[in-house]
Design a protein around this motif. Structure first.
Motif, PDB file in Angstrom:
ATOM      1  N   THR A 192       0.976  -1.796  -0.116  1.00 19.86           N
ATOM      2  CA  THR A 192      -0.042  -0.046  -0.146  1.00 19.86           C
ATOM      3  C   THR A 192       0.754   1.490   0.566  1.00 19.86           C
ATOM      4  O   THR A 192       1.829   1.439   0.270  1.00 19.86           O
ATOM      5  N   GLN A 193       0.317   1.962   0.014  1.00 22.98           N
ATOM      6  CA  GLN A 193       1.023   3.804  -0.184  1.00 22.98           C
ATOM      7  C   GLN A 193       1.119   4.441   1.243  1.00 22.98           C
ATOM      8  O   GLN A 193      -0.096   4.175   2.114  1.00 22.98           O
TER       9      GLN A 193
ATOM     10  N   ASP B 267       3.907   2.200  -7.927  1.00 24.21           N
ATOM     11  CA  ASP B 267       5.245   1.090  -7.398  1.00 24.21           C
ATOM     12  C   ASP B 267       4.816  -0.134  -6.957  1.00 24.21           C
ATOM     13  O   ASP B 267       5.454  -0.781  -6.866  1.00 24.21           O
TER      14      ASP B 267
ATOM     15  N   SER C  79      -1.391   7.065   3.639  1.00 23.46           N
ATOM     16  CA  SER C  79      -2.870   6.360   3.207  1.00 23.46           C
ATOM     17  C   SER C  79      -3.701   6.341   3.819  1.00 23.46           C
ATOM     18  O   SER C  79      -3.307   5.708   4.442  1.00 23.46           O
TER      19      SER C  79
ATOM     20  N   GLU D 189       5.144  -1.107   2.107  1.00 20.03           N
ATOM     21  CA  GLU D 189       5.085   0.721   2.196  1.00 20.03           C
ATOM     22  C   GLU D 189       5.741   1.135   1.135  1.00 20.03           C
ATOM     23  O   GLU D 189       6.719   1.110   0.841  1.00 20.03           O
ATOM     24  N   TYR D 190       4.516   1.701   0.194  1.00 19.74           N
ATOM     25  CA  TYR D 190       5.754   2.239  -1.140  1.00 19.74           C
ATOM     26  C   TYR D 190       5.495   4.073  -1.057  1.00 19.74           C
ATOM     27  O   TYR D 190       4.236   4.634  -0.997  1.00 19.74           O
ATOM     28  N   THR D 191       6.541   3.944  -2.173  1.00 20.82           N
ATOM     29  CA  THR D 191       5.887   5.616  -2.557  1.00 20.82           C
ATOM     30  C   THR D 191       4.773   5.977  -2.780  1.00 20.82           C
ATOM     31  O   THR D 191       4.137   7.187  -2.574  1.00 20.82           O
ATOM     32  N   SER D 192       4.377   5.426  -4.205  1.00 19.09           N
ATOM     33  CA  SER D 192       3.499   5.743  -4.666  1.00 19.09           C
ATOM     34  C   SER D 192       2.940   4.264  -4.806  1.00 19.09           C
ATOM     35  O   SER D 192       3.211   3.418  -4.717  1.00 19.09           O
ATOM     36  N   TYR D 193       1.572   4.409  -5.477  1.00 15.92           N
ATOM     37  CA  TYR D 193       0.304   2.973  -5.872  1.00 15.92           C
ATOM     38  C   TYR D 193       1.061   2.011  -7.157  1.00 15.92           C
ATOM     39  O   TYR D 193       1.340   1.248  -7.005  1.00 15.92           O
TER      40      TYR D 193
END
Length: 274
Positions: free
Chosen positions: A156-157, A187, A160, A181-185
């Motif tokens: 997930t981002q 990714d 968020s 956890e990602y910087t953006s969806y």
């Protein structure tokens, strides 16, 4: 002679009364409201504040034009109100100040209802249910209940609503080590395509938009993490404007136009009114 004069006078009074009543009936068709009552920042203009980077609610297309679900819905609502609409990009962190200074008349851009915003603003009725859903590109994954999350790797981002929902889930202690956890969806989706994670937790509006408009081949799982209702924020005392917008949204929903806009952006009708 006197009777004849009396009859003529009586008929005149009746006709005058009918004209007066008819004019009163046509004076307000439910769509025209005095701008002063609405307390607009600019007479005759409904100014909508938004973050113009939030796809698919309000963002710039490749030609720099403002597009999005909220753009289309607000345009229809302003039309129902008989007002011109203007969209004004703002610094999202300064939205309260923008409202108070009357640079904008409302904040309308996929804004979640929260207790803090209920205190700071006058909020519209909920107009969209942005559920936090789970999506995958794998055929063999099935999640019907929270217990089915155990053993799955979830992306997930960072920071968020989806991450907040995961942390509140009754299975969080058992699944937290499998959450990335990602910087953006984008990714997160790339890692899911590469097989590094099994599912993503994502806003329904974004996940369905990516499927419907960007060619992603993901499917929504049966179990979702909860509701995230979107509302429109007005100045605390601007109840007349809030109520008129609520009435216009109801009209646009009843006409079928809101469902049409939703299906264009998300492939399904996720509009609510409560």
């Amino acid at each position: 002679m006197k009777k004849r004069i009396l009859a003529v006078l009586t008929l005149g009074v009746i006709l005058t009364t009918m004209v007066f009543l008819a004019s009163c009936g046509n004076k307000d068709d439910g769509k025209k409201v005095d701008d002063k009552d609405l307390n607009l920042g600019t007479d005759g203009v409904f100014t909508v504040g938004l973050d113009d980077t939030f796809a698919p609610m309000g963002f710039r297309d490749k030609d720099g034009n403002l597009v999005g679900f909220d753009i289309d819905l607000a345009t229809e609502v302003a039309k129902d109100m008989g007002l011109k609409v203007e969209f004004k990009p703002i610094n999202w962190d300064a939205k309260d100040m923008e409202l108070k200074s009357k640079n904008i008349d409302c904040v309308w851009n996929g804004m979640s209802q929260t207790p803090e915003r209920e205190k700071a603003m006058s909020l519209s009725k909920k107009y969209l249910n942005n559920k936090i859903i789970l999506m995958t590109n794998k055929d063999d994954i099935k999640v019907d209940a929270s217990k089915d999350l155990k053993g799955l790797s979830i992306g997930t981002q960072a920071d968020s609503s989806a991450l907040e929902m995961l942390k509140k889930n009754d299975m969080y202690d058992e699944i937290k080590d499998k959450i990335t956890e990602y910087t953006s969806y984008d990714d997160a989706i790339l890692d899911m395509k590469a097989g590094r994670i099994d599912v993503i937790a994502i806003d329904q509006v974004l996940g369905e938009y990516k499927n419907n408009n960007m060619g992603e081949k993901m499917r929504s799982l049966k179990y979702d993490l909860g509701d995230d209702f979107y509302v429109i924020g007005f100045r605390k005392d601007d109840k007349a404007l809030r109520d008129r917008v609520n009435a216009a949204i109801k009209n646009v929903i009843e006409s079928g136009k809101a469902a049409e806009i939703s299906k264009d952006w998300f492939g399904k009708d996720i509009v609510v009114f409560k």
